[in-house]
Design an enzyme around this catalytic site. Sequence first.
Site, PDB file in Angstrom:
ATOM      1  N   THR A  54       0.837  -1.204   0.000  1.00  0.00           N
ATOM      2  CA  THR A  54       0.000   0.000   0.000  1.00  0.00           C
ATOM      3  C   THR A  54       0.873   1.255   0.000  1.00  0.00           C
ATOM      4  O   THR A  54       0.664   2.179  -0.810  1.00  0.00           O
ATOM      5  CB  THR A  54      -0.933   0.019   1.236  1.00  0.00           C
ATOM      6  OG1 THR A  54      -1.797  -1.112   1.157  1.00  0.00           O
ATOM      7  CG2 THR A  54      -1.760   1.290   1.296  1.00  0.00           C
ATOM      8  N   CYS A 307     -19.288  -4.082   2.552  1.00  0.00           N
ATOM      9  CA  CYS A 307     -20.554  -3.733   3.188  1.00  0.00           C
ATOM     10  C   CYS A 307     -20.591  -2.226   3.399  1.00  0.00           C
ATOM     11  O   CYS A 307     -19.727  -1.684   4.069  1.00  0.00           O
ATOM     12  CB  CYS A 307     -20.635  -4.448   4.518  1.00  0.00           C
ATOM     13  SG  CYS A 307     -22.318  -4.696   5.025  1.00  0.00           S
TER      14      CYS A 307
HETATM   15  C1  LIG Z   1      -2.892  -6.830  -5.407  1.00  0.00           C
HETATM   16  C2  LIG Z   1      -2.659  -6.158  -4.082  1.00  0.00           C
HETATM   17  N1  LIG Z   1      -2.129  -4.933  -4.075  1.00  0.00           N
HETATM   18  C3  LIG Z   1      -1.876  -4.284  -2.941  1.00  0.00           C
HETATM   19  C4  LIG Z   1      -2.160  -4.833  -1.720  1.00  0.00           C
HETATM   20  C5  LIG Z   1      -1.860  -4.077  -0.470  1.00  0.00           C
HETATM   21  O1  LIG Z   1      -0.881  -4.746   0.281  1.00  0.00           O
HETATM   22  P1  LIG Z   1      -0.631  -4.395   1.810  1.00  0.00           P
HETATM   23  O2  LIG Z   1      -1.944  -4.554   2.515  1.00  0.00           O
HETATM   24  O3  LIG Z   1       0.383  -5.390   2.247  1.00  0.00           O
HETATM   25  O4  LIG Z   1      -0.144  -3.010   1.896  1.00  0.00           O
HETATM   26  C6  LIG Z   1      -2.722  -6.129  -1.676  1.00  0.00           C
HETATM   27  C7  LIG Z   1      -3.092  -6.726  -0.380  1.00  0.00           C
HETATM   28  O5  LIG Z   1      -4.017  -7.470  -0.237  1.00  0.00           O
HETATM   29  C8  LIG Z   1      -2.973  -6.803  -2.889  1.00  0.00           C
HETATM   30  O6  LIG Z   1      -3.505  -8.028  -2.915  1.00  0.00           O
END
Ligand SMILES: Cc1ncc(COP(=O)(O)O)c(C=O)c1O
Length: 364
Positions: A54, A307
Site C-alpha cells: 500500500t 458492506c
Molecule cells: C494486489 C494487491 N495490491 C496491494 C495490496 C496491499 O498490500 P498491503 O496490505 O500489504 O499493503 C494487496 C493486499 O491485499 C494486494 O492483494
Amino acid sequence: MFEQLDGTRGFANASSQHHEAGRQVAEQIERARSTVARELGCVADEIIFTSGATESINLALRGVALANAQHGRHLITTQIEHKATLACCDSLHDEGFEVTRIAPRHDGRVDPADIANAIRSDTLLISVMHVNNETGVIQPLSEIAAIAEDRGVLLHVDAAQSAGKFHIGLSQIPIDLLSLSAHKIHGPKGIGCLFVRDRPRLRIRPLTFGGAQEFGLRPGTLPTHQIVGLAAALELVSRNRDQDQKQVTRLRAQFVEMLSSRVSLNLHGALDVTSPYILNFSIPGISSDVLINQCAADIAMASGAACSSGTVEPSYVLRAMGLEGDALYGAVRVSFDRYHTPVDINVAVDVITEAVKRIKELVA
Ligand SMILES: Cc1ncc(COP(=O)(O)O)c(C=O)c1O
C-alpha cells in the site's frame, strides 16, 4: 527478544555509523537489500524498503505525479486494481490529476491496445497489477511494458500477488516501478518495498519528510528484523518457485475436479490465465455471504464484497468483468499455497459440499 527476531545486535540503529553495533545492523540491511534485488533482477540501490505494498503504491503514484506535475497531469490504471491503487488515484484526482481507468475484458485481462489508446501527450504514468487479488487473473505485463517503453510513459506494477511466486526479471522487462509486500509470501507483515529503476527521468517526491534513509524517499529508522524477514521470505519462495507452482497447480486442479463433480460450479477467470494460488468461483443459487458463513469455522474464504450502509456491494472487480446475478453475488475466493496438502483439499471440498447441502435444505 530482538536478537531472536533478526539475529543481530539489533538494538542499534542502522543510521548510527560511528559504532560497531550500528555498522553491523546496516550491513545486515544492505545484505537484505542485495538479496531482494537479486531475486527481482535489479540492483540493490533500486530497492526502497516501505511498510508494504500500500505504501509502495502510494509512493510510486503520488511520488511520480507530484514530482512531475509540470510535465503532465494524466495517469492510466485499470478498474480492477487493489483499493491501494484506486484510492490513491482518487486522491490525485481530487488534487487536479486526471485518471483513466481501463475496463478489463470478460476474462479479466486488460487489452494492451486499450492502454495504448488511452496514452496522451500529458500521460505521466501507467499503473497495472500483475496478478489480481480476487480472481488471480494474470495481466499481459510484457505487452503493456513494451507499449509504455515505446510511448515514453513510466510503468508501475503492483506485484503484491505475484512477486516471488512468479519470475518477473526486472533486468529483462522495462518496468520502472514495482510494489510488493512480504506477508503475501509468508514473510512478516508491515514490510515491503518499492523498486524504483535508476534512470534520470524518474523523479519521485517522498510521501513523508525527515532523515536521509532510503535515499531520502522513505525517512525513518529502518526496521531491521522486518527487512531481514522480507529478504528471507523472497529468497525462499523464489528458490522453490517452480516446484511450488506445480504443486499448487495440482492442488487447485484437484479442488476444481472434486468440487465440480459434487456441485455445479462456475469459475471466474480461465484457469490458463490465472495464478494457481487463487480461485474465484460461484455455485448457482448460493450467495457468497451465506456460503462463507457456513464454512467459516473450517475454511477461510473471501468475497470481494464490501458492506456499505447496511447493504452488500458485490465485488467491483467482478462487476467490471461483466459478471452479474448469481455469479456476481455468489462469487467467493479461495487461496492455495505451498503448505496445503491433497488431504486439506479433500477436507475443504467436503466442508463446502456439506455447507451447500445445508443451505439448500434451509431454503427448500
Ligand atoms: C494486489 C494487491 N495490491 C496491494 C495490496 C496491499 O498490500 P498491503 O496490505 O500489504 O499493503 C494487496 C493486499 O491485499 C494486494 O492483494
